[in-house]
Scaffold this motif. Structure first.
Motif, short mmCIF file in Angstrom:
data_model
loop_
_atom_site.label_atom_id
_atom_site.label_comp_id
_atom_site.label_asym_id
_atom_site.label_seq_id
_atom_site.Cartn_x
_atom_site.Cartn_y
_atom_site.Cartn_z
N VAL A 1 35.10 33.20 51.98
CA VAL A 1 34.61 34.47 51.44
C VAL A 1 35.75 35.48 51.29
O VAL A 1 35.72 36.56 51.88
N PRO A 2 36.76 35.17 50.48
CA PRO A 2 37.89 36.10 50.33
C PRO A 2 37.47 37.44 49.74
O PRO A 2 38.14 38.46 49.97
N PHE A 3 36.37 37.44 48.97
CA PHE A 3 35.88 38.69 48.38
C PHE A 3 34.56 39.13 49.00
O PHE A 3 33.82 39.93 48.42
N GLY A 4 34.25 38.62 50.17
CA GLY A 4 32.99 38.97 50.80
C GLY A 4 31.87 38.09 50.27
O GLY A 4 32.08 37.14 49.53
N GLY A 5 30.65 38.42 50.67
CA GLY A 5 29.49 37.65 50.23
C GLY A 5 28.23 38.48 50.26
O GLY A 5 28.19 39.56 50.86
N GLY A 6 27.21 37.96 49.61
CA GLY A 6 25.93 38.66 49.58
C GLY A 6 25.98 39.90 48.70
O GLY A 6 26.85 40.05 47.83
N THR A 7 25.06 40.82 48.95
CA THR A 7 24.98 42.05 48.14
C THR A 7 26.27 42.87 48.19
O THR A 7 26.68 43.42 47.16
N PRO A 8 26.96 42.98 49.34
CA PRO A 8 28.19 43.79 49.38
C PRO A 8 29.42 43.08 48.83
O PRO A 8 30.54 43.57 49.00
N ARG A 9 29.25 41.93 48.21
CA ARG A 9 30.41 41.19 47.67
C ARG A 9 31.20 42.09 46.72
O ARG A 9 30.65 42.90 45.99
N CYS A 10 32.51 41.92 46.74
CA CYS A 10 33.40 42.74 45.90
C CYS A 10 32.97 42.67 44.43
O CYS A 10 32.84 41.58 43.86
N ILE A 11 32.76 43.83 43.83
CA ILE A 11 32.29 43.88 42.45
C ILE A 11 33.37 43.43 41.46
O ILE A 11 33.07 43.06 40.33
N GLY A 12 34.63 43.44 41.92
CA GLY A 12 35.72 43.08 41.01
C GLY A 12 36.27 41.69 41.22
O GLY A 12 37.36 41.38 40.75
N ASP A 13 35.51 40.81 41.92
CA ASP A 13 36.07 39.50 42.26
C ASP A 13 36.38 38.65 41.03
O ASP A 13 37.44 38.05 40.94
N ASP A 14 35.47 38.61 40.08
CA ASP A 14 35.72 37.81 38.86
C ASP A 14 36.88 38.37 38.06
O ASP A 14 37.70 37.61 37.52
N ALA B 1 39.41 40.11 39.27
CA ALA B 1 40.64 39.86 40.02
C ALA B 1 41.11 38.42 39.82
O ALA B 1 42.31 38.17 39.62
N LEU B 2 40.19 37.45 39.88
CA LEU B 2 40.57 36.05 39.73
C LEU B 2 41.05 35.77 38.31
O LEU B 2 42.04 35.06 38.10
N GLU C 1 42.42 37.93 36.22
CA GLU C 1 43.73 38.56 36.09
C GLU C 1 44.81 37.72 36.77
O GLU C 1 45.91 37.55 36.24
N ALA C 2 44.49 37.19 37.95
CA ALA C 2 45.46 36.38 38.69
C ALA C 2 45.79 35.08 37.97
O ALA C 2 46.93 34.64 37.96
N ILE C 3 44.77 34.44 37.36
CA ILE C 3 45.00 33.20 36.61
C ILE C 3 45.94 33.47 35.44
O ILE C 3 46.89 32.71 35.20
N LEU C 4 45.69 34.55 34.70
CA LEU C 4 46.53 34.88 33.55
C LEU C 4 47.96 35.19 34.00
O LEU C 4 48.93 34.75 33.36
N ALA C 5 48.10 35.93 35.08
CA ALA C 5 49.44 36.31 35.56
C ALA C 5 50.21 35.11 36.10
O ALA C 5 51.38 34.90 35.74
N LEU C 6 49.56 34.30 36.94
CA LEU C 6 50.25 33.16 37.55
C LEU C 6 50.67 32.13 36.50
O LEU C 6 51.79 31.61 36.54
#
Length: 203
Positions: free
Chosen positions: A116-129, A131-132, A134-139
């Motif tokens: 759960v690097p971005f948390g889980g459930g209702t409080p899950r990070c709203i920017g997880d998708d 962030a991932l 952006e990271a794929i494009l950058a890497l």
């Protein structure tokens, strides 16, 4: 940390180079490339497992409950460490080993909620998708252009700062990024008389 892990695992880095060369053919990555950058995604998933963006997350019980045989009253603050959770050997065999292939579709999926690097459930990070993505494009764009190496003659260390204070990380060799040979030759072109090592990294 992902770049440092790749530099420490040259075989995985070589596989990543093969993927980005085949998909990108020397150009920057775009949104349409993401479905084909499967190894890139697995590398990032594995990186956030080993080096979780969050050391601690919190939850508060809304009702009286029981967890692991322990009675927990309502309005109790609970602390969860994704870092510790991600290194459980009952969820991840050889948990400290950097193995992006553990996320292959044909591998057994880890238990629900064990990563759960971005948390889980209702409080899950709203920017997880985001962030991932952006990271794929950058890497992928970065590794298509640069070779990563560790400089054994140097040593670096970092401090993680947060609500739990300052936590020193393990010391390691510094990361060095160098133009990949094929791209240096393409960039140098008619500069055959120029020492290729002098081509600036930011060119």
């Amino acid at each position: 940390m992902g770049l440092h892990l790749l530099a420490s695992h040259p075989k995985i880095l070589s596989q990543l180079h093969n993927e980005v060369d085949a998909v990108l053919d020397g150009r920057p990555a775009t949104w349409n490339d993401i479905p084909q950058l499967e190894l890139t995604r697995r590398i990032l998933t594995e990186t956030t497992r080993i080096h979780s963006p969050a050391l601690l997350t919190t939850r508060r019980t809304t009702a009286e409950t029981e967890l692991g045989g322990i009675h927990i009253p309502a309005q109790t603050d609970l602390f969860l460490s994704p870092y510790i959770l991600h290194l459980r050997s009952d969820a991840f065999p050889d948990p400290r080993t950097f193995d992006p292939d553990r996320w292959l579709p044909d591998r057994p999926a880890p238990p629900r909620g064990s990563c759960v690097p971005f948390g889980g459930g209702t409080p899950r990070c709203i920017g997880d998708d985001f962030a991932l993505t952006e990271a794929i494009l950058a890497l992928s764009t970065l590794t298509a252009r640069f070779e990563l190496r560790l400089d054994p003659s140097t040593t670096t260390s970092t401090l993680v700062r947060g609500a739990v204070g300052r936590i020193p990380s393990a010391c390691s060799s510094a990361l060095v990024a160098m133009r990949r040979d094929s791209m240096i030759r393409a960039k140098a072109g008619s500069q055959s008389s120029q020492d290729l090592s002098s081509v600036p990294l930011n060119a």
